[in-house]
Enzyme design. Sequence first.
Site, PDB file in Angstrom:
ATOM      1  CG  HIS A   1       6.033   3.032 -13.291  1.00 12.96           C
ATOM      2  ND1 HIS A   1       5.810   2.778 -14.602  1.00 12.96           N
ATOM      3  CD2 HIS A   1       6.057   1.777 -12.629  1.00 12.96           C
ATOM      4  CE1 HIS A   1       6.186   1.546 -14.903  1.00 12.96           C
ATOM      5  NE2 HIS A   1       6.343   0.858 -13.705  1.00 12.96           N
TER       6      HIS A   1
ATOM      7  CG  ASP B   1       9.585   0.331 -15.673  1.00 15.97           C
ATOM      8  OD1 ASP B   1      10.592   1.065 -16.184  1.00 15.97           O
ATOM      9  OD2 ASP B   1       8.773   0.216 -16.357  1.00 15.97           O
TER      10      ASP B   1
ATOM     11  NE  ARG C   1      10.220   2.160 -18.510  1.00 20.18           N
ATOM     12  CZ  ARG C   1       9.080   1.903 -19.111  1.00 20.18           C
ATOM     13  NH1 ARG C   1       8.742   2.637 -20.289  1.00 20.18           N
ATOM     14  NH2 ARG C   1       8.024   1.101 -18.558  1.00 20.18           N
TER      15      ARG C   1
ATOM     16  CB  CYS D   1       2.880   0.112 -14.312  1.00 20.72           C
ATOM     17  SG  CYS D   1       3.682  -1.448 -13.403  1.00 20.72           S
TER      18      CYS D   1
ATOM     19  CB  CYS E   1       7.422  -0.767 -10.481  1.00 23.60           C
ATOM     20  SG  CYS E   1       7.346  -1.795 -11.801  1.00 23.60           S
TER      21      CYS E   1
HETATM   22 CO    CO Z   1       5.975  -1.398 -13.583  1.00 23.54          CO
END
Ligand code: CO
Length: 215
Positions: free
Chosen positions: A98, A44, A46, A101, A42
Amino acid sequence: MKELPQLFDSNRQWAQRMNSSNPTFFAELAAMQTPQYLWIGCSDSRVPATEICGLRPGQMFVHRNIANVVVHSDMNLLSVLQYAVEVLKVRHVIVCGHYGCGGVKAAMSSDSYGLIDNWLRFIKDVYGQHHRVIDAIDDPTTRVNRMCELNVAAQVANLCYTTIVQDAWRRGQQLTVHGWIYGLHDGLLKDLDLCVSAPEQLPDHYRMDASGQST
Ligand code: CO
């Protein structure tokens, strides 16, 4: 005018640290890369792929998009996959989702976020296949997290159905597709036990014979 000087400062410090631990590090990497892994994760912020696996530059080829989706007509992902498998000859392709999400969460709702709604459709379709099981889960966080796992499973399958992965297996190339999930809350990776390393492990109608036709 120089912009974002703090990023250039921290970059210089990082390069110095790398150089002092191994003075030939950048020279060796500039000459070639030999990653063993392709990561599909992803976007993302993080979930920084290389960092959470404790790897250094040069050890992991990376493709990231919102909610780690594998779309069989996505030229960007297919190009990354083909290059990683056929040229770099990676041994492992990891789809890593994750928990928590935002993309998966959004796909489970009827909220609209603009253009990205079109991308989230791919996850909405996965949700549609599993909505009875998912909707039966009382706790909203658990519901999203289970969907995050099921999304990884769907994307592992999509990867295995690509001609790129199946051609590699047919050539006898050693290649394993993995499904993992990452916990934002504890920084730990979990193997979802979805490993596929041979076409025999796929449903018949997604398996292709030597002429490239479905069997
Ligand atoms: Co995500």
